[in-house]
Design a protein around this motif. Structure first.
Motif, short mmCIF file in Angstrom:
data_model
loop_
_atom_site.label_atom_id
_atom_site.label_comp_id
_atom_site.label_asym_id
_atom_site.label_seq_id
_atom_site.Cartn_x
_atom_site.Cartn_y
_atom_site.Cartn_z
N LEU A 93 30.79 -36.58 21.96
CA LEU A 93 29.60 -35.68 23.25
C LEU A 93 29.58 -34.76 22.90
O LEU A 93 30.20 -33.69 22.17
CB LEU A 93 30.55 -35.99 24.00
N VAL A 94 28.07 -34.33 22.94
CA VAL A 94 27.52 -32.82 22.33
C VAL A 94 28.17 -32.07 23.76
O VAL A 94 27.19 -32.23 24.53
CB VAL A 94 25.97 -32.56 22.10
N HIS A 95 29.01 -31.09 24.13
CA HIS A 95 29.21 -30.80 25.43
C HIS A 95 28.10 -29.70 25.55
O HIS A 95 27.46 -29.64 26.69
CB HIS A 95 30.17 -30.15 25.08
N LYS A 96 27.57 -28.67 24.83
CA LYS A 96 26.25 -27.96 24.99
C LYS A 96 25.55 -28.08 24.43
O LYS A 96 25.46 -28.68 22.77
CB LYS A 96 26.52 -26.13 24.61
N ASN A 97 24.17 -28.78 24.14
CA ASN A 97 22.86 -29.00 23.62
C ASN A 97 22.20 -28.18 23.19
O ASN A 97 21.33 -27.73 23.53
CB ASN A 97 21.99 -30.29 25.03
N ILE A 98 23.17 -27.08 22.05
CA ILE A 98 22.54 -26.00 21.47
C ILE A 98 22.55 -26.52 19.81
O ILE A 98 23.52 -27.18 19.45
CB ILE A 98 22.45 -25.29 22.32
N PRO A 99 21.40 -26.39 18.98
CA PRO A 99 21.92 -26.63 17.77
C PRO A 99 22.65 -26.25 17.09
O PRO A 99 22.88 -26.99 16.43
CB PRO A 99 20.65 -25.69 17.46
N ASN A 100 23.21 -25.03 17.05
CA ASN A 100 24.59 -24.98 16.68
C ASN A 100 25.64 -25.47 16.49
O ASN A 100 26.40 -26.15 15.87
CB ASN A 100 25.14 -23.14 16.40
N ILE A 101 25.98 -26.07 17.70
CA ILE A 101 26.56 -27.08 18.41
C ILE A 101 26.48 -28.53 17.35
O ILE A 101 27.59 -29.29 16.66
CB ILE A 101 26.86 -27.15 20.05
N LEU A 102 25.73 -28.92 17.49
CA LEU A 102 25.45 -30.10 16.87
C LEU A 102 24.99 -30.32 15.89
O LEU A 102 25.64 -30.95 15.12
CB LEU A 102 23.86 -30.57 17.51
N GLU A 103 24.80 -29.05 14.96
CA GLU A 103 25.29 -28.91 13.13
C GLU A 103 26.77 -28.86 13.46
O GLU A 103 26.99 -30.01 12.16
CB GLU A 103 24.46 -27.20 13.49
N GLN A 104 27.35 -28.30 14.03
CA GLN A 104 29.20 -28.58 13.36
C GLN A 104 29.11 -29.95 14.11
O GLN A 104 30.24 -30.73 13.08
CB GLN A 104 29.56 -27.61 14.56
N LEU A 105 29.11 -30.86 14.86
CA LEU A 105 29.35 -32.17 14.40
C LEU A 105 28.69 -32.96 13.24
O LEU A 105 29.05 -33.89 13.49
CB LEU A 105 28.38 -32.53 15.97
N MET A 106 27.40 -32.81 12.94
CA MET A 106 26.66 -33.19 12.07
C MET A 106 28.11 -32.89 10.83
O MET A 106 28.05 -34.13 9.98
CB MET A 106 25.33 -33.22 11.98
N HIS A 107 28.30 -31.37 10.37
CA HIS A 107 29.24 -31.76 9.49
C HIS A 107 30.58 -32.61 9.64
O HIS A 107 30.95 -33.29 9.20
CB HIS A 107 29.22 -30.31 9.62
N GLY A 149 25.17 -29.60 3.86
CA GLY A 149 24.92 -31.10 4.98
C GLY A 149 24.38 -31.73 3.75
O GLY A 149 23.27 -31.10 3.11
N LYS A 150 24.91 -32.66 3.40
CA LYS A 150 24.28 -33.40 2.41
C LYS A 150 23.42 -34.82 3.10
O LYS A 150 22.64 -35.19 2.23
CB LYS A 150 25.66 -33.94 1.23
N TRP A 151 23.80 -35.52 4.20
CA TRP A 151 23.05 -36.18 4.53
C TRP A 151 21.68 -36.06 4.83
O TRP A 151 20.40 -35.09 4.72
CB TRP A 151 23.71 -36.77 5.58
N SER A 152 20.60 -37.44 4.91
CA SER A 152 19.38 -37.21 5.13
C SER A 152 19.00 -37.45 6.49
O SER A 152 20.54 -37.52 7.70
CB SER A 152 18.58 -37.67 4.26
N LEU A 153 17.93 -37.53 7.01
CA LEU A 153 17.57 -38.05 8.53
C LEU A 153 16.76 -38.52 9.53
O LEU A 153 14.95 -38.54 8.28
CB LEU A 153 17.51 -36.33 9.25
N ARG A 154 17.10 -39.66 8.85
CA ARG A 154 15.46 -40.65 9.85
C ARG A 154 15.55 -40.92 11.44
O ARG A 154 15.96 -40.40 12.06
CB ARG A 154 16.56 -42.43 9.30
N ILE A 155 13.76 -40.36 11.49
CA ILE A 155 13.18 -39.82 12.48
C ILE A 155 12.63 -41.24 12.82
O ILE A 155 10.92 -41.92 12.07
CB ILE A 155 12.74 -39.69 12.61
#
Length: 350
Positions: free
Chosen positions: A293-307, A205-211
Protein backbone atom coordinates in the motif's frame (compact mmCIF):
# COMPACT_ATOMS: atom_id res chain seq x y z
CA UNK A 1 -32.07 -23.19 -11.93
CA UNK A 2 -34.75 -20.92 -13.36
CA UNK A 3 -36.11 -18.27 -10.99
CA UNK A 4 -39.75 -17.26 -11.28
CA UNK A 5 -39.70 -13.91 -9.48
CA UNK A 6 -39.51 -10.87 -11.79
CA UNK A 7 -36.45 -8.67 -11.25
CA UNK A 8 -35.49 -5.37 -12.85
CA UNK A 9 -31.76 -4.65 -12.97
CA UNK A 10 -30.49 -1.19 -13.94
CA UNK A 11 -26.79 -0.43 -14.45
CA UNK A 12 -25.80 3.13 -15.29
CA UNK A 13 -22.96 3.42 -17.83
CA UNK A 14 -22.83 -0.35 -18.35
CA UNK A 15 -19.15 -1.32 -17.98
CA UNK A 16 -17.24 -4.37 -19.19
CA UNK A 17 -17.39 -5.82 -15.68
CA UNK A 18 -21.14 -6.28 -16.23
CA UNK A 19 -20.07 -9.59 -17.78
CA UNK A 20 -20.31 -10.95 -14.22
CA UNK A 21 -24.11 -10.91 -14.67
CA UNK A 22 -23.98 -13.81 -17.14
CA UNK A 23 -24.99 -16.46 -14.64
CA UNK A 24 -27.96 -14.56 -13.22
CA UNK A 25 -29.07 -13.78 -16.78
CA UNK A 26 -29.15 -17.53 -17.35
CA UNK A 27 -30.83 -18.25 -14.00
CA UNK A 28 -33.63 -15.69 -14.35
CA UNK A 29 -34.15 -15.84 -18.12
CA UNK A 30 -37.16 -13.80 -19.23
CA UNK A 31 -37.93 -12.89 -15.62
CA UNK A 32 -34.93 -10.56 -15.59
CA UNK A 33 -35.31 -7.16 -17.22
CA UNK A 34 -31.91 -5.60 -17.86
CA UNK A 35 -31.85 -1.82 -18.29
CA UNK A 36 -28.75 0.34 -18.77
CA UNK A 37 -27.29 3.53 -20.16
CA UNK A 38 -24.34 3.49 -22.54
CA UNK A 39 -20.79 3.58 -21.13
CA UNK A 40 -18.29 6.30 -21.97
CA UNK A 41 -15.93 3.63 -23.28
CA UNK A 42 -17.63 1.20 -25.69
CA UNK A 43 -16.92 -2.51 -25.32
CA UNK A 44 -17.45 -4.80 -28.26
CA UNK A 45 -20.46 -7.17 -28.32
CA UNK A 46 -21.29 -6.63 -24.64
CA UNK A 47 -24.95 -7.65 -25.00
CA UNK A 48 -23.97 -10.75 -26.93
CA UNK A 49 -21.42 -11.76 -24.30
CA UNK A 50 -23.86 -11.15 -21.44
CA UNK A 51 -26.52 -13.14 -23.28
CA UNK A 52 -29.34 -10.65 -22.83
CA UNK A 53 -31.07 -7.98 -24.86
CA UNK A 54 -30.67 -4.77 -22.91
CA UNK A 55 -33.18 -1.92 -22.75
CA UNK A 56 -31.05 1.17 -23.33
CA UNK A 57 -32.11 4.46 -21.76
CA UNK A 58 -30.83 7.74 -23.17
CA UNK A 59 -30.70 9.05 -19.57
CA UNK A 60 -31.41 7.39 -16.21
CA UNK A 61 -34.37 9.70 -15.55
CA UNK A 62 -36.12 8.28 -18.61
CA UNK A 63 -37.26 5.44 -16.34
CA UNK A 64 -40.10 7.61 -15.02
CA UNK A 65 -41.88 8.03 -18.35
CA UNK A 66 -41.66 4.25 -18.85
CA UNK A 67 -42.60 3.31 -15.29
CA UNK A 68 -45.81 1.44 -16.13
CA UNK A 69 -43.91 -1.02 -18.34
CA UNK A 70 -42.39 -2.55 -15.21
CA UNK A 71 -45.29 -2.64 -12.74
CA UNK A 72 -45.21 -6.44 -12.58
CA UNK A 73 -41.62 -6.55 -11.28
CA UNK A 74 -41.21 -7.56 -7.64
CA UNK A 75 -37.59 -6.56 -7.06
CA UNK A 76 -35.72 -3.51 -8.34
CA UNK A 77 -31.89 -3.46 -8.22
CA UNK A 78 -30.32 -0.26 -9.51
CA UNK A 79 -27.15 1.81 -9.31
CA UNK A 80 -26.98 4.91 -7.15
CA UNK A 81 -29.45 7.39 -5.72
CA UNK A 82 -28.52 10.65 -7.44
CA UNK A 83 -31.30 10.60 -10.07
CA UNK A 84 -34.56 12.07 -8.77
CA UNK A 85 -36.76 10.20 -11.22
CA UNK A 86 -35.25 6.88 -10.14
CA UNK A 87 -36.06 7.66 -6.52
CA UNK A 88 -39.56 8.63 -7.62
CA UNK A 89 -39.78 5.34 -9.53
CA UNK A 90 -38.60 3.45 -6.42
CA UNK A 91 -41.39 4.97 -4.32
CA UNK A 92 -43.92 4.25 -7.07
CA UNK A 93 -42.86 0.60 -7.24
CA UNK A 94 -42.83 0.20 -3.43
CA UNK A 95 -46.51 1.16 -3.38
CA UNK A 96 -47.18 -1.88 -5.55
CA UNK A 97 -45.21 -4.09 -3.15
CA UNK A 98 -41.80 -4.18 -4.85
CA UNK A 99 -38.59 -4.35 -2.83
CA UNK A 100 -35.75 -1.96 -3.67
CA UNK A 101 -32.03 -2.72 -3.60
CA UNK A 102 -29.55 0.05 -4.39
CA UNK A 103 -26.08 -0.73 -5.76
CA UNK A 104 -23.39 1.52 -4.27
CA UNK A 105 -19.70 1.49 -5.19
CA UNK A 106 -18.55 4.43 -3.06
CA UNK A 107 -15.87 3.73 -0.47
CA UNK A 108 -15.84 4.80 3.17
CA UNK A 109 -13.89 8.04 3.60
CA UNK A 110 -15.23 9.43 6.90
CA UNK A 111 -15.09 12.96 5.49
CA UNK A 112 -17.36 15.96 6.00
CA UNK A 113 -19.48 15.12 2.97
CA UNK A 114 -20.21 11.63 4.28
CA UNK A 115 -21.09 12.99 7.73
CA UNK A 116 -23.67 15.30 6.14
CA UNK A 117 -24.72 12.48 3.81
CA UNK A 118 -25.40 10.22 6.79
CA UNK A 119 -28.07 12.61 8.10
CA UNK A 120 -29.63 12.98 4.64
CA UNK A 121 -29.56 9.24 3.96
CA UNK A 122 -31.15 8.32 7.28
CA UNK A 123 -33.93 10.90 6.84
CA UNK A 124 -34.81 10.56 3.17
CA UNK A 125 -33.22 7.50 1.57
CA UNK A 126 -33.09 4.69 4.11
CA UNK A 127 -36.92 4.37 4.09
CA UNK A 128 -36.77 3.74 0.33
CA UNK A 129 -34.11 1.04 0.23
CA UNK A 130 -34.67 -2.45 1.57
CA UNK A 131 -31.19 -3.73 0.70
CA UNK A 132 -27.82 -2.49 -0.53
CA UNK A 133 -25.37 -4.19 -2.93
CA UNK A 134 -21.72 -3.11 -2.51
CA UNK A 135 -18.35 -4.33 -3.85
CA UNK A 136 -16.53 -5.17 -0.60
CA UNK A 137 -15.38 -4.19 2.89
CA UNK A 138 -15.18 -0.43 2.37
CA UNK A 139 -18.75 -0.43 1.04
CA UNK A 140 -19.98 -2.31 4.10
CA UNK A 141 -18.37 0.28 6.39
CA UNK A 142 -19.93 3.14 4.43
CA UNK A 143 -23.45 1.76 4.35
CA UNK A 144 -23.39 0.86 8.05
CA UNK A 145 -22.21 4.42 8.74
CA UNK A 146 -25.12 5.73 6.64
CA UNK A 147 -27.57 3.73 8.69
CA UNK A 148 -28.21 0.44 6.89
CA UNK A 149 -28.37 -2.71 9.00
CA UNK A 150 -25.58 -5.22 8.39
CA UNK A 151 -28.01 -7.97 7.34
CA UNK A 152 -29.34 -5.69 4.59
CA UNK A 153 -25.89 -5.21 3.01
CA UNK A 154 -24.59 -7.66 0.42
CA UNK A 155 -21.10 -7.78 -1.14
CA UNK A 156 -19.84 -8.94 -4.54
CA UNK A 157 -21.21 -6.13 -6.71
CA UNK A 158 -18.03 -5.90 -8.78
CA UNK A 159 -15.57 -8.33 -10.25
CA UNK A 160 -14.29 -9.37 -13.64
CA UNK A 161 -15.18 -12.24 -15.96
CA UNK A 162 -12.75 -14.99 -15.00
CA UNK A 163 -13.18 -16.52 -18.44
CA UNK A 164 -11.36 -13.47 -19.83
CA UNK A 165 -9.03 -12.52 -17.00
CA UNK A 166 -6.89 -15.42 -15.82
CA UNK A 167 -3.25 -16.39 -15.47
CA UNK A 168 -2.08 -16.89 -19.06
CA UNK A 169 1.69 -16.96 -18.70
CA UNK A 170 4.30 -18.46 -16.35
CA UNK A 171 5.43 -15.67 -14.04
CA UNK A 172 9.16 -16.18 -14.64
CA UNK A 173 8.63 -15.76 -18.40
CA UNK A 174 6.88 -12.40 -18.15
CA UNK A 175 8.40 -9.05 -19.02
CA UNK A 176 9.99 -7.07 -16.21
CA UNK A 177 7.46 -4.29 -16.38
CA UNK A 178 4.90 -2.39 -14.33
CA UNK A 179 1.47 -1.93 -15.83
CA UNK A 180 -1.19 0.76 -15.35
CA UNK A 181 -4.70 0.46 -16.82
CA UNK A 182 -7.11 3.37 -16.50
CA UNK A 183 -8.02 6.88 -17.54
CA UNK A 184 -5.12 9.28 -17.99
CA UNK A 185 -6.53 11.78 -15.53
CA UNK A 186 -5.45 13.56 -12.35
CA UNK A 187 -7.82 11.54 -10.17
CA UNK A 188 -6.13 8.29 -11.22
CA UNK A 189 -2.72 9.65 -10.22
CA UNK A 190 -1.18 9.27 -13.67
CA UNK A 191 1.10 12.24 -13.00
CA UNK A 192 2.31 10.62 -9.76
CA UNK A 193 2.98 7.40 -11.65
CA UNK A 194 4.99 9.10 -14.41
CA UNK A 195 7.06 11.16 -11.97
CA UNK A 196 7.70 8.10 -9.78
CA UNK A 197 8.77 6.06 -12.77
CA UNK A 198 11.01 8.88 -13.97
CA UNK A 199 12.74 8.93 -10.58
CA UNK A 200 12.95 5.13 -10.59
CA UNK A 201 14.73 5.09 -13.96
CA UNK A 202 17.08 7.90 -12.96
CA UNK A 203 18.05 5.81 -9.94
CA UNK A 204 18.98 2.77 -12.03
CA UNK A 205 15.60 1.03 -12.10
CA UNK A 206 15.65 -1.70 -14.75
CA UNK A 207 11.97 -2.32 -15.44
CA UNK A 208 9.76 -0.68 -18.10
CA UNK A 209 6.23 0.74 -17.73
CA UNK A 210 3.16 -0.29 -19.73
CA UNK A 211 0.30 2.25 -19.80
CA UNK A 212 -3.13 1.41 -21.21
CA UNK A 213 -5.93 3.96 -21.22
CA UNK A 214 -7.29 7.20 -22.59
CA UNK A 215 -7.93 8.06 -26.20
CA UNK A 216 -4.42 9.24 -27.01
CA UNK A 217 -1.08 10.01 -25.40
CA UNK A 218 -0.11 13.65 -25.85
CA UNK A 219 2.87 13.63 -23.45
CA UNK A 220 1.07 16.15 -21.25
CA UNK A 221 2.92 14.77 -18.22
CA UNK A 222 6.29 15.61 -19.67
CA UNK A 223 7.92 12.19 -19.77
CA UNK A 224 7.78 9.73 -22.60
CA UNK A 225 10.63 7.52 -23.78
CA UNK A 226 11.44 4.00 -24.87
CA UNK A 227 10.79 2.71 -21.33
CA UNK A 228 7.07 3.60 -21.51
CA UNK A 229 4.90 1.52 -23.82
CA UNK A 230 1.52 3.15 -24.40
CA UNK A 231 -1.81 2.01 -25.90
CA UNK A 232 -5.22 3.71 -25.86
CA UNK A 233 -8.11 1.80 -24.29
CA UNK A 234 -8.14 -1.85 -25.31
CA UNK A 235 -10.86 -4.48 -25.20
CA UNK A 236 -10.91 -6.74 -22.09
CA UNK A 237 -9.35 -9.71 -23.89
CA UNK A 238 -6.44 -7.55 -25.00
CA UNK A 239 -5.96 -6.06 -21.52
CA UNK A 240 -5.86 -9.55 -20.04
CA UNK A 241 -3.03 -10.53 -22.37
CA UNK A 242 -1.04 -7.42 -21.46
CA UNK A 243 -1.57 -8.00 -17.73
CA UNK A 244 -0.42 -11.60 -18.06
CA UNK A 245 2.74 -10.37 -19.72
CA UNK A 246 3.60 -7.99 -16.83
CA UNK A 247 4.91 -8.44 -13.29
CA UNK A 248 3.28 -5.70 -11.19
CA UNK A 249 0.11 -3.61 -11.38
CA UNK A 250 0.27 0.02 -10.20
CA UNK A 251 -2.68 2.27 -9.38
CA UNK A 252 -1.77 5.43 -7.40
CA UNK A 253 -5.26 6.99 -7.50
CA UNK A 254 -6.04 10.14 -5.55
CA UNK A 255 -9.65 9.00 -5.38
CA UNK A 256 -11.30 5.80 -6.58
CA UNK A 257 -14.32 3.76 -5.64
CA UNK A 258 -13.55 0.05 -5.74
CA UNK A 259 -11.64 -0.16 -9.06
CA UNK A 260 -12.56 -3.44 -10.78
CA UNK A 261 -9.27 -3.25 -12.65
CA UNK A 262 -7.57 -4.37 -9.43
CA UNK A 263 -9.55 -7.62 -9.53
CA UNK A 264 -8.61 -8.04 -13.17
CA UNK A 265 -4.95 -7.64 -12.18
CA UNK A 266 -5.13 -10.20 -9.36
CA UNK A 267 -6.92 -12.66 -11.63
CA UNK A 268 -3.88 -12.39 -13.92
CA UNK A 269 -1.58 -13.01 -10.95
CA UNK A 270 -0.13 -9.53 -10.64
CA UNK A 271 1.44 -8.20 -7.44
CA UNK A 272 -0.05 -4.82 -6.51
CA UNK A 273 1.07 -1.28 -5.69
CA UNK A 274 -2.07 0.63 -4.67
CA UNK A 275 -2.83 3.90 -2.96
CA UNK A 276 -5.11 3.99 0.08
CA UNK A 277 -7.70 5.77 -2.09
CA UNK A 278 -8.39 2.55 -4.03
CA UNK A 279 -11.34 0.85 -2.34
CA UNK A 280 -10.38 -2.65 -3.47
CA UNK A 281 -7.19 -2.60 -1.40
CA UNK A 282 -9.22 -3.73 1.62
CA UNK A 283 -10.32 -6.86 -0.23
CA UNK A 284 -7.49 -7.73 -2.61
CA UNK A 285 -4.22 -6.48 -1.11
CA UNK A 286 -2.46 -8.06 1.87
CA UNK A 287 0.47 -5.88 2.84
CA UNK A 288 3.79 -7.56 2.15
CA UNK A 289 2.10 -10.71 0.85
CA UNK A 290 0.86 -9.76 -2.61
CA UNK A 291 1.89 -6.13 -2.79
CA UNK A 292 2.24 -2.88 -0.95
CA UNK A 293 0.00 0.00 0.00
CA UNK A 294 1.31 3.44 -0.91
CA UNK A 295 0.67 5.11 2.45
CA UNK A 296 1.67 8.56 1.20
CA UNK A 297 0.73 9.06 -2.41
CA UNK A 298 3.83 10.99 -3.45
CA UNK A 299 6.39 10.12 -6.15
CA UNK A 300 9.38 9.28 -3.93
CA UNK A 301 7.33 6.77 -1.86
CA UNK A 302 6.00 5.01 -4.96
CA UNK A 303 9.49 5.04 -6.47
CA UNK A 304 10.86 3.25 -3.41
CA UNK A 305 8.20 0.58 -3.72
CA UNK A 306 9.00 0.11 -7.42
CA UNK A 307 12.61 -0.60 -6.45
CA UNK A 308 11.38 -3.00 -3.75
CA UNK A 309 9.29 -4.94 -6.28
CA UNK A 310 12.28 -5.19 -8.61
CA UNK A 311 14.48 -6.36 -5.73
CA UNK A 312 11.97 -9.06 -4.72
CA UNK A 313 11.91 -10.30 -8.29
CA UNK A 314 15.71 -10.44 -8.40
CA UNK A 315 15.60 -12.54 -5.22
CA UNK A 316 12.97 -14.86 -6.78
CA UNK A 317 10.48 -13.86 -4.05
CA UNK A 318 7.96 -11.97 -6.18
CA UNK A 319 6.54 -15.28 -7.36
CA UNK A 320 4.95 -15.71 -3.90
CA UNK A 321 3.15 -12.38 -4.38
CA UNK A 322 1.89 -13.68 -7.73
CA UNK A 323 0.41 -16.78 -6.06
CA UNK A 324 -1.21 -14.75 -3.27
CA UNK A 325 -2.90 -12.44 -5.78
CA UNK A 326 -4.35 -15.45 -7.58
CA UNK A 327 -5.63 -16.79 -4.25
CA UNK A 328 -7.27 -13.50 -3.19
CA UNK A 329 -8.86 -13.01 -6.61
CA UNK A 330 -11.14 -16.02 -6.03
CA UNK A 331 -13.30 -13.97 -3.63
CA UNK A 332 -14.93 -12.09 -6.51
CA UNK A 333 -16.33 -12.81 -9.95
CA UNK A 334 -19.31 -14.39 -11.69
CA UNK A 335 -20.10 -16.92 -8.92
CA UNK A 336 -19.70 -14.35 -6.14
CA UNK A 337 -22.02 -11.91 -7.92
CA UNK A 338 -24.57 -14.62 -8.65
CA UNK A 339 -24.66 -15.91 -5.06
CA UNK A 340 -25.15 -12.40 -3.68
CA UNK A 341 -27.81 -11.60 -6.27
CA UNK A 342 -29.76 -14.71 -5.25
CA UNK A 343 -29.36 -13.82 -1.56
CA UNK A 344 -30.80 -10.38 -2.25
CA UNK A 345 -33.75 -11.90 -4.09
CA UNK A 346 -34.34 -14.41 -1.29
CA UNK A 347 -34.12 -11.71 1.39
CA UNK A 348 -36.56 -9.53 -0.55
CA UNK A 349 -39.17 -12.30 -0.53
CA UNK A 350 -39.18 -12.67 3.27
Amino acid sequence: MKCEIKVLLFWEGLPACALITKKIVEDFGENLTFIATKPDVPFEKLEEKIGKNIIWLSHPNEIWIRKDEFLDHEIIIHTGWCWKKWLKFDKYMKKSGAKICVSVDNRFKLNFRQFIGAFYFRLFLRPIFDHVFVPGESGIKLMKFLGMKKNAIFTGLYGCDENIFFNKKIFSERKSQFIFVGQLIHRKGIDILIKSFQNYKQNNGKWSLRIIGGKSWDNQYGFLDKNIIYSPFLQPEEISIEMSNSKCFVLPSRDDHWATVVHEATRCGLPLLLSRAVGAHEDLLEQGKNGFLVHKNIPNILEQLMHKIESLDNENKLYHFHNKSLELSKKFGIDSYSKSFHRIVNAAQK
